[in-house]
Design a protein around this motif. Structure first.
Motif, PDB file in Angstrom:
ATOM      1  N   VAL A 169       1.617   2.006  -3.271  1.00 10.04           N
ATOM      2  CA  VAL A 169       0.187   2.806  -4.145  1.00 10.04           C
ATOM      3  C   VAL A 169       0.265   4.504  -3.508  1.00 10.04           C
ATOM      4  CG1 VAL A 169      -2.298   2.657  -4.310  1.00 10.04           C
ATOM      5  CG2 VAL A 169      -1.036   0.211  -4.238  1.00 10.04           C
ATOM      6  N   LEU A 170       0.025   4.525  -2.068  1.00  6.59           N
ATOM      7  CA  LEU A 170       0.250   5.591  -2.291  1.00  6.59           C
ATOM      8  C   LEU A 170       0.950   6.715  -3.028  1.00  6.59           C
ATOM      9  CD1 LEU A 170      -0.593   5.457   1.652  1.00  6.59           C
ATOM     10  CD2 LEU A 170      -2.510   6.123  -0.016  1.00  6.59           C
ATOM     11  N   LEU A 171       2.256   6.075  -2.900  1.00  2.90           N
ATOM     12  CA  LEU A 171       3.687   6.929  -3.303  1.00  2.90           C
ATOM     13  C   LEU A 171       3.174   7.018  -5.128  1.00  2.90           C
ATOM     14  CD1 LEU A 171       6.183   7.880  -2.849  1.00  2.90           C
ATOM     15  CD2 LEU A 171       7.325   5.750  -3.859  1.00  2.90           C
ATOM     16  N   ALA A 172       2.901   6.188  -5.571  1.00  2.00           N
ATOM     17  CA  ALA A 172       2.387   6.162  -7.028  1.00  2.00           C
ATOM     18  C   ALA A 172       1.130   7.690  -6.915  1.00  2.00           C
ATOM     19  CB  ALA A 172       1.981   5.469  -7.505  1.00  2.00           C
ATOM     20  N   ILE A 173      -0.258   7.089  -5.890  1.00  2.00           N
ATOM     21  CA  ILE A 173      -1.432   8.017  -6.031  1.00  2.00           C
ATOM     22  C   ILE A 173      -0.505   9.441  -6.028  1.00  2.00           C
ATOM     23  CG2 ILE A 173      -3.271   9.430  -4.840  1.00  2.00           C
ATOM     24  CD1 ILE A 173      -3.700   6.063  -3.914  1.00  2.00           C
ATOM     25  N   PHE A 174       0.978   9.774  -5.242  1.00  2.00           N
ATOM     26  CA  PHE A 174       0.736  11.307  -5.107  1.00  2.00           C
ATOM     27  C   PHE A 174       1.059  11.790  -6.268  1.00  2.00           C
ATOM     28  CE2 PHE A 174       5.445  13.361  -3.922  1.00  2.00           C
ATOM     29  CZ  PHE A 174       4.766  14.231  -3.020  1.00  2.00           C
ATOM     30  N   TRP A 175       3.188  10.824  -6.405  1.00  2.00           N
ATOM     31  CA  TRP A 175       3.321  11.901  -7.709  1.00  2.00           C
ATOM     32  C   TRP A 175       2.554  11.491  -9.173  1.00  2.00           C
ATOM     33  CZ3 TRP A 175       7.390  13.229  -7.526  1.00  2.00           C
ATOM     34  CH2 TRP A 175       8.747  13.098  -6.972  1.00  2.00           C
ATOM     35  N   ILE A 176       1.352  11.221  -9.023  1.00  2.00           N
ATOM     36  CA  ILE A 176       0.293  10.949 -10.219  1.00  2.00           C
ATOM     37  C   ILE A 176      -0.257  12.573  -9.448  1.00  2.00           C
ATOM     38  CG2 ILE A 176      -2.477  11.006 -10.725  1.00  2.00           C
ATOM     39  CD1 ILE A 176      -0.657   8.261 -10.600  1.00  2.00           C
ATOM     40  N   TYR A 177      -0.269  12.886  -8.153  1.00  2.00           N
ATOM     41  CA  TYR A 177      -0.867  14.373  -8.074  1.00  2.00           C
ATOM     42  C   TYR A 177       0.102  15.533  -8.142  1.00  2.00           C
ATOM     43  CZ  TYR A 177      -3.480  17.301  -4.472  1.00  2.00           C
ATOM     44  OH  TYR A 177      -4.187  18.407  -4.001  1.00  2.00           O
ATOM     45  N   VAL A 178       1.062  14.860  -8.229  1.00  3.66           N
ATOM     46  CA  VAL A 178       2.021  16.043  -8.444  1.00  3.66           C
ATOM     47  C   VAL A 178       2.007  16.177  -9.895  1.00  3.66           C
ATOM     48  CG1 VAL A 178       4.899  16.599  -8.130  1.00  3.66           C
ATOM     49  CG2 VAL A 178       3.535  15.707  -5.855  1.00  3.66           C
ATOM     50  N   LEU A 179       2.880  15.107 -10.553  1.00  2.00           N
ATOM     51  CA  LEU A 179       2.863  15.379 -11.758  1.00  2.00           C
ATOM     52  C   LEU A 179       1.907  16.226 -13.026  1.00  2.00           C
ATOM     53  CD1 LEU A 179       5.177  12.485 -12.350  1.00  2.00           C
ATOM     54  CD2 LEU A 179       5.416  14.860 -12.162  1.00  2.00           C
ATOM     55  N   VAL A 180       0.281  15.275 -12.923  1.00  3.77           N
ATOM     56  CA  VAL A 180      -0.658  15.531 -13.773  1.00  3.77           C
ATOM     57  C   VAL A 180      -0.941  17.309 -13.875  1.00  3.77           C
ATOM     58  CG1 VAL A 180      -2.943  15.694 -14.234  1.00  3.77           C
ATOM     59  CG2 VAL A 180      -1.333  13.279 -13.749  1.00  3.77           C
ATOM     60  N   PRO A 181      -1.261  17.718 -12.516  1.00  2.00           N
ATOM     61  CA  PRO A 181      -1.153  19.678 -13.052  1.00  2.00           C
ATOM     62  C   PRO A 181       0.395  19.999 -12.985  1.00  2.00           C
ATOM     63  CG  PRO A 181      -1.836  18.588 -10.920  1.00  2.00           C
ATOM     64  CD  PRO A 181      -1.288  17.101 -11.001  1.00  2.00           C
ATOM     65  N   LEU A 182       1.581  19.654 -12.995  1.00  2.00           N
ATOM     66  CA  LEU A 182       2.656  19.715 -13.432  1.00  2.00           C
ATOM     67  C   LEU A 182       2.795  19.997 -14.818  1.00  2.00           C
ATOM     68  CD1 LEU A 182       5.606  21.360 -12.608  1.00  2.00           C
ATOM     69  CD2 LEU A 182       6.299  18.984 -12.775  1.00  2.00           C
ATOM     70  N   ALA A 183       2.798  18.463 -15.664  1.00  2.00           N
ATOM     71  CA  ALA A 183       2.774  18.804 -16.848  1.00  2.00           C
ATOM     72  C   ALA A 183       1.496  18.933 -17.358  1.00  2.00           C
ATOM     73  CB  ALA A 183       2.317  17.127 -17.145  1.00  2.00           C
ATOM     74  N   TRP A 184       0.135  19.132 -17.042  1.00  2.00           N
ATOM     75  CA  TRP A 184      -1.383  20.853 -17.368  1.00  2.00           C
ATOM     76  C   TRP A 184      -0.509  21.610 -17.862  1.00  2.00           C
ATOM     77  CZ3 TRP A 184      -4.606  23.841 -15.321  1.00  2.00           C
ATOM     78  CH2 TRP A 184      -5.036  24.614 -16.045  1.00  2.00           C
ATOM     79  N   THR A 188       0.781  -1.355   0.246  1.00  2.00           N
ATOM     80  CA  THR A 188       0.143   0.373   0.038  1.00  2.00           C
ATOM     81  C   THR A 188       0.725   1.125  -0.198  1.00  2.00           C
ATOM     82  OG1 THR A 188      -0.086   0.142   2.129  1.00  2.00           O
ATOM     83  CG2 THR A 188      -1.837  -0.556   1.266  1.00  2.00           C
ATOM     84  N   ASN A 189       2.136   1.214   0.485  1.00  2.00           N
ATOM     85  CA  ASN A 189       3.144   1.499   0.545  1.00  2.00           C
ATOM     86  C   ASN A 189       3.341   2.659  -0.916  1.00  2.00           C
ATOM     87  OD1 ASN A 189       2.779   2.521   3.340  1.00  2.00           O
ATOM     88  ND2 ASN A 189       5.004   1.210   3.487  1.00  2.00           N
TER      89      ASN A 189
END
Length: 44
Positions: free
Chosen positions: A15-30, A12-13
């Motif tokens: 998974v949470l790390l992946a969710i965190f990076w998605i949360y960071v990288l998606v707005p950055l890329a946008w 689960t750690n």
């Protein structure tokens, strides 16, 4: 002590790390894509 922390790691750690990076990288890329598109409009 560090060995205990490594053995206590759960999937689960990751998974949470992946969710965190998605949360960071998606707005950055946008933001980068929007900035580049605005910049290209200036030079047209």
């Amino acid at each position: 002590m560090n060995a205990d922390l490594r053995t206590a790691e759960h999937p689960t750690n990751k998974v949470l790390l992946a969710i965190f990076w998605i949360y960071v990288l998606v707005p950055l890329a946008w933001g980068v894509v929007n900035t580049l598109s605005q910049a290209t409009k200036l030079f047209r």
